[in-house]
Design a protein around this motif. Structure first.
Motif, mmCIF file in Angstrom:
data_model
loop_
_atom_site.group_PDB
_atom_site.id
_atom_site.type_symbol
_atom_site.label_atom_id
_atom_site.label_comp_id
_atom_site.label_asym_id
_atom_site.label_seq_id
_atom_site.Cartn_x
_atom_site.Cartn_y
_atom_site.Cartn_z
ATOM 1 N N ASP A 261 0.831 -1.207 0.000
ATOM 2 C CA ASP A 261 0.000 0.000 0.000
ATOM 3 C C ASP A 261 0.861 1.251 0.000
ATOM 4 N N LYS A 265 0.629 4.146 -2.781
ATOM 5 C CA LYS A 265 0.309 5.503 -2.325
ATOM 6 C C LYS A 265 1.364 6.498 -2.795
ATOM 7 N N ASN A 276 -4.298 11.751 -8.323
ATOM 8 C CA ASN A 276 -4.627 10.796 -7.269
ATOM 9 C C ASN A 276 -6.099 10.943 -6.897
ATOM 10 N N THR A 278 -7.832 8.905 -4.800
ATOM 11 C CA THR A 278 -8.147 8.359 -3.480
ATOM 12 C C THR A 278 -7.119 8.875 -2.478
ATOM 13 N N PRO A 281 -7.437 5.341 1.031
ATOM 14 C CA PRO A 281 -7.874 4.177 0.267
ATOM 15 C C PRO A 281 -9.319 3.806 0.573
ATOM 16 N N LYS A 299 -7.212 -2.698 0.629
ATOM 17 C CA LYS A 299 -7.228 -1.257 0.392
ATOM 18 C C LYS A 299 -7.171 -1.014 -1.119
ATOM 19 N N ARG A 301 -6.752 1.746 -4.117
ATOM 20 C CA ARG A 301 -6.316 3.090 -4.507
ATOM 21 C C ARG A 301 -6.502 3.252 -6.010
#
Length: 306
Positions: A261, A265, A276, A278, A281, A299, A301
């Motif tokens: 994650d 990210k 981006n 999200t 998430p 999660k 994204r």
């Protein structure tokens, strides 16, 4: 641990898999986030049993194309039971190889790319490779048995220091040093060969408490190591997504591990390349977690290529 050369495998395994048991995570969220419509070209880089792809394929018809990739031939066999046709391609390849796949199919950049980095319930139930602690079986843990070395062989040769580091980094295992030492000591007389062997060794060190098996983090770490999962993910995020998505195209990644994650990210925060979508998430609802406890750590994204 470098992959060994693999012979080409353009399609799913000819063996007929058993009835599948996997439930796709965050299905509603994925379908909504991808903004699907007829005519799109969509890649599912971890097609599994086609839990996401079945619905994706429906929503991009008529005229849409679905490309489903998976390193595991067993999962491609499941997928082939649910999605096929002129505009479906199922290939035994890693999502990190997508540029080569598109070139071979004479396709340009695509509209949507989805990757779900979780382990399927069908893989956990497969006794041939030892993914499931409860299912048991030979300790292999490879998605693609044509590449790399089985986990049991890895444990016969890795040093205690390297094994400790791997268990800490990939499994976030607090007793990594003790477990690594026990594995190295055991191989002097009877090396770990099966899932049952490893599960029992870890249980003796950690004891049993709670609903989660004490060896869960150890199995996760070993699976990540023998499949070089983070190498594939870094290549995918750094080079594959920008090269294979059309401008304005959407990328969706489902992770189950904190390091995965974090990588996703950080990638989607590169504002010169990504919008981006999200900031935080998307996660499973309480209702989904009750139905499918494995969704608890998922999660999702999402980002749009500039």
């Amino acid at each position: 641990m470098p992959d060994q050369p693999a012979s080409p495998a353009p399609g799913p395994s000819p063996q007929s898999p058993k009835k599948h048991v996997h439930i796709p995570v965050l299905l509603h969220e994925v379908l909504s986030a991808l903004d699907l419509r007829p005519g799109l070209t969509v890649v599912d880089g971890t097609v599994g049993a086609a839990g996401h792809s079945r619905k994706i394929h429906e929503k991009i018809q008529p005229g849409g194309t679905l490309i489903g990739l998976d390193r595991d031939s067993l999962m491609l066999g499941y997928a082939a039971q649910f999605i096929d046709g002129e505009h479906v391609q199922l290939l035994q390849r890693s999502y990190s190889e997508l540029p080569d796949v598109l070139q071979e199919l004479s396709l340009g950049p695509v509209d949507r790319i989805l990757v779900d980095l979780g382990l399927s319930s069908d893989q956990l139930a497969d006794r041939e490779r030892g993914f499931g602690i409860q299912a048991g079986g030979p300790l292999d843990l490879r998605f693609d048995t044509r590449q790399g070395v089985p986990a049991a062989e890895y444990l016969r040769t890795v040093s205690a220091d390297d094994l400790t580091k791997m268990l800490r980094e990939y499994g976030e295992e607090p007793l990594a040093e003790r477990i690594a030492g026990a594995i190295v000591d055991r191989r002097k007389t009877q090396p770990v060969a099966t899932s049952e062997d490893l599960a029992e060794l870890v249980r003796r060190i950690k004891g049993t408490r709670g609903d989660t098996h004490p060896a869960t983090q150890v199995f996760q770490a070993l699976r990540i190591a023998v499949n070089r999962e983070f190498d594939h993910l870094r290549t995918f995020l750094d080079t594959v997504l920008p090269a294979c998505l059309a401008p304005g195209g959407l990328a969706a990644v489902i992770t189950f591990h904190s390091l995965e994650d974090r990588l996703v990210k950080e990638t989607f925060r590169e504002t010169e390349r990504w919008d981006n979508l999200t900031k935080k998430p998307l996660v499973a609802s309480p209702a989904e977690i009750r139905l499918n406890p494995r969704s608890r750590t998922a999660k999702l994204r999402l980002a749009r290529l500039r």
